[in-house]
Design an enzyme around this catalytic site. Structure first.
Site, PDB file in Angstrom:
ATOM      1  N   HIS A 124       1.361  10.296  35.669  1.00  0.00           N
ATOM      2  CA  HIS A 124       0.890   9.622  34.461  1.00  0.00           C
ATOM      3  C   HIS A 124       0.862   8.100  34.619  1.00  0.00           C
ATOM      4  O   HIS A 124       0.157   7.426  33.858  1.00  0.00           O
ATOM      5  CB  HIS A 124       1.754  10.029  33.261  1.00  0.00           C
ATOM      6  CG  HIS A 124       1.395  11.377  32.711  1.00  0.00           C
ATOM      7  ND1 HIS A 124       1.849  12.548  33.270  1.00  0.00           N
ATOM      8  CD2 HIS A 124       0.606  11.736  31.658  1.00  0.00           C
ATOM      9  CE1 HIS A 124       1.359  13.576  32.587  1.00  0.00           C
ATOM     10  NE2 HIS A 124       0.606  13.112  31.615  1.00  0.00           N
ATOM     11  N   HIS A 145       5.135  10.125  37.627  1.00  0.00           N
ATOM     12  CA  HIS A 145       4.337   9.343  38.591  1.00  0.00           C
ATOM     13  C   HIS A 145       2.847   9.563  38.366  1.00  0.00           C
ATOM     14  O   HIS A 145       2.047   8.618  38.378  1.00  0.00           O
ATOM     15  CB  HIS A 145       4.726   9.767  40.014  1.00  0.00           C
ATOM     16  CG  HIS A 145       3.761   9.295  41.059  1.00  0.00           C
ATOM     17  ND1 HIS A 145       3.688   7.981  41.454  1.00  0.00           N
ATOM     18  CD2 HIS A 145       2.818   9.965  41.772  1.00  0.00           C
ATOM     19  CE1 HIS A 145       2.750   7.852  42.381  1.00  0.00           C
ATOM     20  NE2 HIS A 145       2.208   9.038  42.587  1.00  0.00           N
ATOM     21  N   ARG A 195       9.308  20.247  36.339  1.00  0.00           N
ATOM     22  CA  ARG A 195       7.979  19.963  35.799  1.00  0.00           C
ATOM     23  C   ARG A 195       7.362  21.260  35.299  1.00  0.00           C
ATOM     24  O   ARG A 195       7.789  22.349  35.697  1.00  0.00           O
ATOM     25  CB  ARG A 195       7.092  19.325  36.858  1.00  0.00           C
ATOM     26  CG  ARG A 195       6.826  20.204  38.056  1.00  0.00           C
ATOM     27  CD  ARG A 195       6.103  19.497  39.174  1.00  0.00           C
ATOM     28  NE  ARG A 195       4.804  18.996  38.788  1.00  0.00           N
ATOM     29  CZ  ARG A 195       3.861  18.612  39.658  1.00  0.00           C
ATOM     30  NH1 ARG A 195       4.104  18.674  40.961  1.00  0.00           N
ATOM     31  NH2 ARG A 195       2.700  18.159  39.247  1.00  0.00           N
TER      32      ARG A 195
END
Length: 554
Positions: free
Chosen positions: A378, A376, A441
C-alpha cells in the site's frame, strides 16, 4: 528531444480512446475502494459483512479491481495520450487496434468480475493454485492480457512510424518511456499467460487432474514482480518528463532518464524468486542469484531520485533561491499537478526501504506472508503510484475533455492528497507494525480472533480500519474531482505539460534505441535466471506423493 516535431495537444480521436480507459479505471477505483473499506472493517473485529458476503470474495474484488483493473486501464489510457502528444496522432489502423484492445480488456474484466461476484472465483488477485476458479474467470483474465498486447502493439507501432518519418533523430522521451514499459509488460505477461492457458484453465475445465503448483507460482512471479514496475514506470514518466515543466524547469538529463528505464527493463523480470524465498523445491543458489538481480533495480531508482532532486534544486536556484534547502520554498506547493505527485514521490523513500527488506534473503523470513507485506504494497502501489496517477489525471482529464482545472478543483485535489496521506499513514503504518508482531496477511479476523497472540494485533487492526475509512473519504474526493473535470468544469484548454532537456545537452546515444540489443540482453538474463531452475522444478515435481495429493485437496 526534438521539440520542433512535438505536437502541443493530444489528437481528439486519440483523446476519446484515452478517456474510455480512464472511465473504466475510475469506476474500478470506486468499487475496489468500497471493498477495501469493508475489508479493513472486518479485520478490526468490530464489523461483520451483511447479506452473506464472503470476506475472501471482498478481498478478491479489492485486489483485482485496484491491483489489476485500475492500474492497467489507467496506464493504457495515459500512455495512449502520451504517445499521441509527443509522437503525433495514431494512424487509423493503430487507433482501431487500440479500441480492439480496450474492448477485449473490458469484456475480460466483466467476465472475471461476474465470476467473483457469483463466488466462483474467490482466489485473490494472485489466483494461486491450488485455489481454483471457474473457467470463465481464467478466460476473462486471458482476454485482459491479450487486449493489453493489442493496445500495446498499437503504441509500439506509432513509435515505429515516428522513427521511420524521422530517421536519425532521437525519439520523444515520453514515447520512448512508453515503449520500454510496454515491451516490459508484454515480456512479463508471457509468464502469467502461460500458467493460465497451459495450467489453470485446462485444470478448471477438468481436462487435467492436477497442476504443478510450484511451476504455476513461479510463472506467476515471473510476471508478478515486473507488474510492480509496470505500475511504477508511468509514475516515473510523470516525474522525469512532466513535473520539470510544471515547476518551470528543465529535464535534468534526457540520457539518464532513458538509461534508467532500460535498466528497469533488464532487471525487473528475472527476479521473481525473491517472492518465493521460503518455498521448497527451488535451489537456494538460484534464489540468491535472483536476490542479487533484484538489488540491481535499486540503481535506476537511485538515479531517478538524484535526477529529480537535481531538477528541483536547479530550478529553485534559477529562480533566486540560496542556501542548502532554499530551493524548497520555490517549488509550486499550491499547484496540485506538482504537490500530489511529489507526495507520492516522497512516499517512495520508506516504500523502497521496505522493498529492500522484503527482497533480502534473511530479513524476508521475518516478514514473509505477514501483513507487513500488505503495508509495503500500500505504500508502493496505493501511495507512490496511485497519488502520482491522481496528479496526472488532474491535468490529463481536462486536457482530453476540453475543460479547465479550476482553482476550486485544484484546492480540493491538494486536500484530497493530504487526506490520502493521513489515511495511509494510519493504515500502512499499522500494517507494518502488526506484521512485525506476526499478524498474517489476507486472513479474516474471525480466523485468529480468539488466540492470545491476536490480542496484540487488535489495536493495529483498529488503526487499519481508521486509516481505511479516511482513505475511502479520499476516494470519494478524487471521484468528485474526476467527474467534475470530465463533465462539469468550464470549457477551455488545459496544458499537457511536457518538459524539455537543458539547452546544449548532448544528444542521447543512438544505442539506447537499439532494440535488438536490449531485447537480446533481456532474453539472455531471463533464460539464465529461469531455464535451469524450471527444468529442475519440472523434473523433480512430486506427482503422486502424499504431499502432492494433500496440496491437490486444498
Amino acid at each position: 528531444m526534438q521539440a520542433s516535431t512535438i505536437p502541443t495537444k493530444v489528437d481528439p480521436r486519440d483523446a476519446k480512446l484515452s478517456m474510455a480507459h480512464l472511465y473504466v479505471a475510475f469506476t474500478a477505483l470506486g468499487l475496489g475502494g468500497l471493498m477495501g473499506l469493508l475489508q479493513v472493517m472486518v479485520r478490526s473485529g468490530k464489523f461483520q459483512l451483511p447479506f452473506g458476503i464472503d470476506y475472501y470474495q471482498v478481498l478478491t474484488v479489492h485486489g483485482v479491481l485496484l491491483g489489476l483493473v485500475l492500474t492497467t486501464f489507467f496506464i493504457m489510457g495515459f500512455q495512449t495520450a502520451a504517445v499521441s502528444r509527443t509522437a503525433g496522432a495514431m494512424s487509423n489502423g493503430a487507433r482501431l487496434a487500440g479500441w480492439i484492445g480496450f474492448w477485449l480488456m473490458t469484456i475480460g474484466t466483466a467476465m472475471a468480475a461476474v465470476m467473483i461476484l457469483l463466488k466462483e472465483a474467490s482466489v485473490l488477485f494472485t489466483f494461486y493454485a491450488p485455489l481454483k476458479a471457474h473457467p470463465v474467470f481464467y478466460i476473462g483474465l486471458t482476454l485482459v492480457i491479450v487486449g493489453s498486447w493489442v493496445a500495446g502493439g498499437a503504441l509500439i507501432g506509432t513509435y515505429g512510424k515516428w522513427r521511420r518519418q524521422n530517421p536519425g533523430k532521437t525519439s520523444p522521451l515520453l514515447t520512448f518511456m512508453v515503449v520500454v514499459n510496454t515491451v516490459m509488460w508484454i515480456v512479463a505477461t508471457l509468464g502469467v499467460a502461460a500458467t493460465v492457458l497451459l495450467q489453470l484453465l485446462p485444470w478448471s475445465l477438468g481436462l487435467v487432474e492436477r497442476v504443478d503448483v510450484l511451476v504455476s507460482r513461479t510463472l506467476f512471479w515471473y510476471f508478478g514482480h515486473p507488474l510492480v514496475y509496470f505500475w511504477l514506470l508511468p509514475a516515473y514518466m510523470c516525474w522525469y518528463a512532466i513535473v520539470p515543466k510544471i515547476i518551470g524547469g528543465k529535464i535534468f538529463s534526457d540520457s539518464l532518464a532513458r538509461l534508467s528505464f532500460l535498466l528497469f527493463l533488464l532487471f525487473s523480470i528475472p527476479v521473481g524468486f525473491h517472492h518465493q524465498l521460503v518455498e521448497p523445491g527451488i535451489d537456494p543458489a538460484w534464489k540468491f542469484l535472483q536476490v542479487v538481480l533484484t538489488f540491481m533495480v535499486i540503481i535506476p531508482s537511485l538515479m531517478t531520485a538524484f535526477s529529480m532532486f537535481a531538477t528541483f534544486e536547479k530550478t529553485g536556484r534559477s529562480q533566486g533561491s540560496t542556501g542548502l534547502f532554499g530551493w524548497v520554498k520555490k517549488l509550486p506547493w499550491g499547484d496540485a499537478r506538482f504537490t500530489v505527485p511529489f507526495i507520492g514521490m516522497a512516499a517512495f523513500i520508506p516504500a523502497g526501504a521496505g522493498g529492500i527488506i522484503n527482497a533480502s534473503h534473511q530479513l524476508n523470513q521475518v516478514v514473509h506472508n505477514t501483513i507487513w507485506v500488505t503495508g509495503h504494497f500500500h505504500l508502493t502501489l496505493a501511495t507512490t503510484v496511485v497519488l502520482t496517477f491522481f496528479g496526472i489525471s488532474y491535468w490529463l482529464v481536462p486536457h482530453l475533455t476540453g475543460r479547465k482545472l479550476t482553482k476550486a478543483m485544484n484546492k480540493l485535489a491538494i486536500i484530497q492528497a493530504w487526506v490520502w496521506t493521513v489515511g495511509m499513514t494510519f493504515m500502512s503504518g499499522a500494517m507494518h507494525a502488526a506484521g512485525l508482531l506476526g499478524a498474517p496477511r489476507r486472513s479474516a479476523f474471525s480466523e485468529y480472533g480468539g488466540s492470545a497472540q491476536a490480542a496484540e494485533w487488535i489495536p493495529y487492526q483498529i488503526a487499519q480500519a481508521i486509516g481505511g475509512s479516511i482513505l475511502f473519504i479520499g476516494i470519494i474526493l478524487v471521484l468528485v474531482i474526476f467527474i467534475n473535470l470530465a463533465f462539469f468544469a468550464p470549457k477551455g484548454e488545459e496544458e499537457f505539460p511536457v518538459g524539455e532537456a537543458e539547452a546544449g545537452e548532448e544528444k542521447s546515444p543512438a544505442v539506447f534505441e537499439n532494440w535488438k540489443l536490449w531485447l537480446g540482453i533481456t532474453a539472455a538474463l531471463i533464460l539464465f535466471a529461469y531455464t535451469i531452475p524450471l527444468i529442475d522444478i519440472i523434473q523433480n515435481a512430486p506427482i503422486g506423493s502424499k504431499g502432492w495429493q494433500t496440496w491437490g485437496k486444498w
